[in-house]
Design an enzyme around this catalytic site. Structure first.
Site, short mmCIF file in Angstrom:
data_model
loop_
_atom_site.label_atom_id
_atom_site.label_comp_id
_atom_site.label_asym_id
_atom_site.label_seq_id
_atom_site.Cartn_x
_atom_site.Cartn_y
_atom_site.Cartn_z
CG ASP A 109 -0.29 -0.09 2.53
OD1 ASP A 109 0.70 -0.82 2.66
OD2 ASP A 109 -0.75 0.59 3.48
CD GLU B 285 4.26 0.56 6.65
OE1 GLU B 285 5.12 0.88 7.50
OE2 GLU B 285 3.80 1.39 5.81
#
Length: 386
Positions: free
Chosen positions: A76, A138
């Site tokens: 991400d 994350e």
């Protein structure tokens, strides 16, 4: 025969997927899984339990044995909304020795190198296993790492983890942890001319935020204790980054909400800061309820990240230092998934190409020199594993 993509081609492919944390990452995961499969690598996925539009990916290459090395990255990226980009954010643009694009440094540059290394390990052969772990979420608290680590236990258990956050290829062996809250202050609406009969959620939220300011001042004024002195700043701090509330200028606010988070140095526990926060909210709530019983503070914990502590006999650190020749001591105040791996019993180190100083910024980039240094690192790793 399956096409073997270069690290640069892999980077271009990964950056082209707009995997902002609020959106799905499945197109990227699908592509990586298919690419690895085309090279005879059986990659498995872990689907996020409460959101099937997100998944993590992990794979193993080499002998069916433990003691391997994990290359850990996240898929991400942060949003580009409101940022003044001069390049297309979800494409790689080369200019003046830099590769521009969202995620080039944080951290699809490392992801591309890790995928390349895994395929090379399969092609060349290794006597010590190499694994890859690509997570989700994350950027919103490292929340995807614990379920990914648990899912990976179906593989032969590795021993060392290299988390490829951008460190300019320096070994980072400690970072702060954190616990983050969404705070909802429940007030009682009255006309502002009768403020003493109501409870303004905004004004009571301000008391909590002022307490946070004073807490930071006290912590800054104290002497560093234990491992705190390794970090900049050398103390735990608390931060409020978002706030909203109220209905109109002449109405005491019924609601106010804000985010409150701690950056906790190793050697301190998250629970001690939880207790302090809960006690302060309880004290303020009690005062509010003397005016109106149905008012007070509501604490909603969003995520926790354990501190990542330096440790002796860290074989992952020794491996990275042997590969890079870097013997400097490096500790950072941002968080990574390394602490979750450490909590799960792995030896972990943070080391990857690029600079954290350009992460999350408009016109994010990784220099060609750093990307090439990352590839050289992977070459050295493959030689070591062979």
């Amino acid at each position: 025969m399956a096409e073997v993509l270069s690290p640069r081609a892999l980077l271009e492919k990964l950056v082209g997927f707009p995997t902002v944390s609020r959106d799905t990452n499945l197109p990227l995961i699908d592509w990586v899984q298919d690419y690895l499969s085309s090279h005879g690598i059986d990659a498995q996925r872990h689907v996020k339990p409460d959101d099937p539009q997100k998944a993590a990916l992990f794979a193993h290459v080499g002998p069916d044995a433990g003691g391997g090395v994990i290359l850990s990255g996240h898929t991400d990226v942060v949003p580009v909304d409101g940022q003044d980009w001069h390049f297309e954010p979800f494409a790689v643009t080369e200019q003046d020795g830099r590769l521009y694009g969202r995620g080039t440094t944080d951290m699809k540059g490392f992801d591309a190198l890790a995928i390349w290394a895994l395929v090379e390990a399969k092609r060349r052969g290794v006597t010590r296993p190499l694994q890859i772990a690509l997570s989700y979420d994350e950027e919103i608290g490292c929340t995807g790492a614990p379920p990914l680590i648990e899912a990976m236990q179906v593989l032969p258990r590795a021993s060392d983890v290299i988390v490829g956050e951008p460190t300019m290829m320096k070994a980072v062996t400690g970072h702060k942890g954190g616990v983050n809250y969404w705070v909802h202050v429940h007030g009682f609406e009255v006309h502002s001319s009768l403020l003493h009969t109501g409870v303004s959620a905004i004004m009571w939220a301000a008391k909590m935020i002022d307490w946070a300011n004073q807490l930071n001042a006290d912590l800054q004024a104290g002497d560093p204790v234990g491992m705190a002195g390794l970090f900049d700043p050398p103390y735990t701090n608390v931060h409020v980054g978002m706030i909203h509330g109220g209905t109109a200028h002449n109405i005491s606010a019924k609601d106010c909400e804000f985010g409150l988070g701690y950056r906790v140095v190793p050697g301190e526990t998250l629970d001690q800061w939880r207790r302090l926060t809960e006690e302060k909210c309880a004290s303020l709530s009690a005062e509010m309820q003397q005016v109106r019983p149905d008012t007070g503070f509501e604490l909603i914990e969003k995520f926790e990240l354990p501190p990542f502590a330096p440790e002796e006999d860290n074989t992952a650190e020794a491996l990275v230092r042997a590969l890079t020749g870097d013997n400097s001591e490096n500790f950072v105040s941002y968080g990574t998934e390394a602490s979750h791996f450490q909590q799960a019993g792995y030896k972990a180190v943070v080391c990857g190409p690029g600079s954290i100083n350009v992460a999350h910024q408009p016109d994010e980039y990784i220099t060609l020199a750093q990307f090439q240094a990352g590839q050289a690192f992977m070459e050295h790793l493959l030689e070591r594993l062979a």
